[in-house]
Enzyme design. Sequence first.
Site, PDB file in Angstrom:
ATOM      1  N   MET A  44      12.658  24.808   3.518  1.00 58.63           N
ATOM      2  CA  MET A  44      11.431  23.610   2.364  1.00 58.63           C
ATOM      3  C   MET A  44      12.134  23.223   1.322  1.00 58.63           C
ATOM      4  O   MET A  44      12.370  22.429   0.639  1.00 58.63           O
ATOM      5  CB  MET A  44      11.306  25.021   1.541  1.00 58.63           C
ATOM      6  CG  MET A  44      10.077  23.701  -0.014  1.00 58.63           C
ATOM      7  SD  MET A  44       8.552  25.568  -0.326  1.00 58.63           S
ATOM      8  CE  MET A  44       7.701  26.378   0.371  1.00 58.63           C
ATOM      9  N   LYS A  98       0.921  -1.015   0.017  1.00 58.66           N
ATOM     10  CA  LYS A  98       0.164   0.142  -0.109  1.00 58.66           C
ATOM     11  C   LYS A  98       1.095   1.102  -0.167  1.00 58.66           C
ATOM     12  O   LYS A  98       1.734   1.174   0.338  1.00 58.66           O
ATOM     13  CB  LYS A  98      -0.209  -0.289   0.784  1.00 58.66           C
ATOM     14  CG  LYS A  98       0.146  -0.130   2.847  1.00 58.66           C
ATOM     15  CD  LYS A  98      -1.069  -0.814   3.676  1.00 58.66           C
ATOM     16  CE  LYS A  98      -0.152  -0.343   4.981  1.00 58.66           C
ATOM     17  NZ  LYS A  98      -1.194  -0.569   5.980  1.00 58.66           N
ATOM     18  N   TYR A 127      16.245  30.060  10.144  1.00 61.53           N
ATOM     19  CA  TYR A 127      14.680  31.153   9.972  1.00 61.53           C
ATOM     20  C   TYR A 127      15.494  31.146  11.928  1.00 61.53           C
ATOM     21  O   TYR A 127      15.656  30.264  12.148  1.00 61.53           O
ATOM     22  CB  TYR A 127      13.727  29.895   9.803  1.00 61.53           C
ATOM     23  CG  TYR A 127      13.555  30.447   8.381  1.00 61.53           C
ATOM     24  CD1 TYR A 127      13.338  31.960   7.559  1.00 61.53           C
ATOM     25  CD2 TYR A 127      13.221  29.144   7.331  1.00 61.53           C
ATOM     26  CE1 TYR A 127      13.212  31.609   6.502  1.00 61.53           C
ATOM     27  CE2 TYR A 127      12.997  29.690   6.108  1.00 61.53           C
ATOM     28  CZ  TYR A 127      13.314  30.605   5.485  1.00 61.53           C
ATOM     29  OH  TYR A 127      12.741  31.006   4.199  1.00 61.53           O
ATOM     30  N   ARG A 177     -10.540  -0.193  15.295  1.00 55.44           N
ATOM     31  CA  ARG A 177     -10.330   0.233  14.081  1.00 55.44           C
ATOM     32  C   ARG A 177     -11.280  -0.184  12.492  1.00 55.44           C
ATOM     33  O   ARG A 177     -12.514   0.665  13.166  1.00 55.44           O
ATOM     34  CB  ARG A 177      -9.097   0.434  13.853  1.00 55.44           C
ATOM     35  CG  ARG A 177      -8.321   2.258  13.016  1.00 55.44           C
ATOM     36  CD  ARG A 177      -6.787   1.871  12.235  1.00 55.44           C
ATOM     37  NE  ARG A 177      -6.800   0.718  11.551  1.00 55.44           N
ATOM     38  CZ  ARG A 177      -5.852   0.498  11.017  1.00 55.44           C
ATOM     39  NH1 ARG A 177      -4.855   1.344  11.344  1.00 55.44           N
ATOM     40  NH2 ARG A 177      -5.126  -0.613  10.529  1.00 55.44           N
TER      41      ARG A 177
HETATM   42  C1  PLP Z   1      -0.038  -1.793   6.853  1.00 47.42           C
HETATM   43  C2  PLP Z   1      -1.055  -3.089   7.636  1.00 47.42           C
HETATM   44  C3  PLP Z   1       0.456  -4.028   7.338  1.00 47.42           C
HETATM   45  C4  PLP Z   1       1.121  -3.979   7.147  1.00 47.42           C
HETATM   46  O1  PLP Z   1       2.010  -3.321   8.459  1.00 47.42           O
HETATM   47  P1  PLP Z   1       3.522  -3.762   9.228  1.00 47.42           P
HETATM   48  O2  PLP Z   1       3.783  -3.186  10.155  1.00 47.42           O
HETATM   49  O3  PLP Z   1       4.334  -2.308   7.945  1.00 47.42           O
HETATM   50  O4  PLP Z   1       4.693  -4.684   8.487  1.00 47.42           O
HETATM   51  C5  PLP Z   1      -0.465  -5.466   7.585  1.00 47.42           C
HETATM   52  N1  PLP Z   1      -1.687  -5.936   7.692  1.00 47.42           N
HETATM   53  C6  PLP Z   1      -2.652  -4.636   7.878  1.00 47.42           C
HETATM   54  C7  PLP Z   1      -3.721  -4.665   7.942  1.00 47.42           C
HETATM   55  C8  PLP Z   1      -1.942  -3.280   7.884  1.00 47.42           C
HETATM   56  O5  PLP Z   1      -3.085  -2.252   7.314  1.00 47.42           O
END
Ligand code: PLP
Length: 392
Positions: free
Chosen positions: A314, A35, A266, A132
Amino acid sequence: MGVKVGATIDLSAIKHNLSVTKQLAPGAKIAAVVKADAYGHGLLPTVSTLNDSDLYAVARLEEARNLRLAGIQKPILLLSGYIDKKELSYAIKNDLQLVIHHPVQLELLAAAEQDIKKPLTIWLKLDTGMHRLGLNPSAFIKAYQQLSSSHKIEKVITMTHFSSADEIEYGKTTSQLERLLECRQQLAAMSNGVDLSKLETSTANSAGIIAWPESHGDWIRPGLMLYGVNPIQAHSELSRKLIPAMTFSSQVIAVNTIGHGESVGYNEQWTSTRSSRIGVIAIGYGDGYPFKAKEGTPVLINGHRVPLVGKVSMDLITVDITDFPDVAVGDSVTLWGKDLPVTEIANCADTIPYELLTGLTSRVTFNYVYDTSSWLNKQSELDDPPTEKAVI
Ligand SMILES: *Cc1c(COP(=O)(O)O)cnc(C)c1O
């Protein structure tokens, strides 16, 4: 042309990290989590090195679509599921495996039955305490019964997600595992003929894979560790085995000398306590370098760990090179990557490595390499190389 502000992605490192992952969970199938553009490494180049995984997991439909458009045929899991009829129909057309985490999704699925040509694989998600995404136990059992009675569902995999698997002293993960186990037993007791040994499970993210071997189950879901980053700093042995795939770098574009008591950047956040040489580096929050990086955050120049001084701007940062007379304009600078763990930079900026890796901006040039030398070195250090996988 111009200053080299870039991310170099070593694809052989990703391949290597996958084999390290396999060694930790030899019996499990691998849902490689890609992802967020493969954690900022680039989706398509990354999956090109993950042939040895069993499935790609993404968060969004668009990500799955990009994989299918590229001709990827491997199973794809949509971790966030779907929220309406349109999304579901699109997911079905693209032959995706789906997470069901809410009762509304079951209604949508029942209404779409006639559109399903090829029976689906559903990952049924139980909320075991993360609160969640996920069903409560009674909704989970009801959902299972509905799914298993439909001939449009080929397979159900039971899953949950850990909230605290990186906290190795804390009992939350054990309690989450127990809740899943309990719910599965209840499900078996209530649904005649369910053979739990055939009902696959998936619970472990990277931290689960590393620290909670009892969580491996049938499918592991590694993300961060595939990119060479260890989410559990206490397991330093593993950090030596993983190879960071991303090296984020730039160049020194100016070197200046300032007097004692002069400030830099800055809002005069840093003031010299001696006559100082200041190196100016072409990197800033406009590239994804964290604004919150604090004084002393290291950058790597010619093998020296050089401290950040003053605020991150930046396009630029400033470092104190008084103690490193060899540093000159044009020198290459590593912001994180091999020899400078992104986790260390994240700690210096009150954030997590995930945010830094996924945060590079479109201004950064990506360069893909296949650095077999480092890979083969590390590969030979592995305890028990999986022979057929170790060949490029
Ligand atoms: C992102 C995610 C993972 C992977 O998590 P990592 O900590 O990057 O290994 C696994 N399961 C779900 C449901 C996720 O959203």
